[in-house]
Write an enzyme that holds these catalytic residues in place. Sequence first.
Site, PDB file in Angstrom:
ATOM      1  N   CYS A  24      11.368   8.114   8.605  1.00 24.58           N
ATOM      2  CA  CYS A  24      12.395   7.406   8.683  1.00 24.58           C
ATOM      3  C   CYS A  24      12.636   6.517   8.033  1.00 24.58           C
ATOM      4  O   CYS A  24      11.718   5.981   7.206  1.00 24.58           O
ATOM      5  CB  CYS A  24      12.746   7.238  10.151  1.00 24.58           C
ATOM      6  SG  CYS A  24      11.896   5.544  10.801  1.00 24.58           S
ATOM      7  N   GLY A  25      13.892   5.508   7.832  1.00 26.67           N
ATOM      8  CA  GLY A  25      14.096   4.165   6.976  1.00 26.67           C
ATOM      9  C   GLY A  25      13.041   3.563   7.099  1.00 26.67           C
ATOM     10  O   GLY A  25      12.591   2.931   6.276  1.00 26.67           O
TER      11      GLY A  25
END
Length: 91
Positions: free
Chosen positions: A7-8
């Site tokens: 994820c980011g």
Amino acid sequence: MNIVTVCGMGFGTSLILKMAVDDILTKNRISANVEACDLGSIKGKVADLVISTSELKSELEGLNFNVVFVKNAIDKKDIEDKLLEAMKNFK
């Protein structure tokens, strides 16, 4: 087998995905190393399979990984279906 969830930032969605993948692997008696990481660190990882959400598709498509994209990180059925389908390529 090495699986990396991405994820980011590396501590939200990727951890939710990791927990889901761990549960799915246990349920199906499949052995694999599962690690969560952030988008910036994925380039330095060794992974047979990367799992992320479709929001990161443009950032991950150009990398040299087998990637599975899910629409919703809490939809365990979708994750399981896509994970098991992708793992057929490794048998």
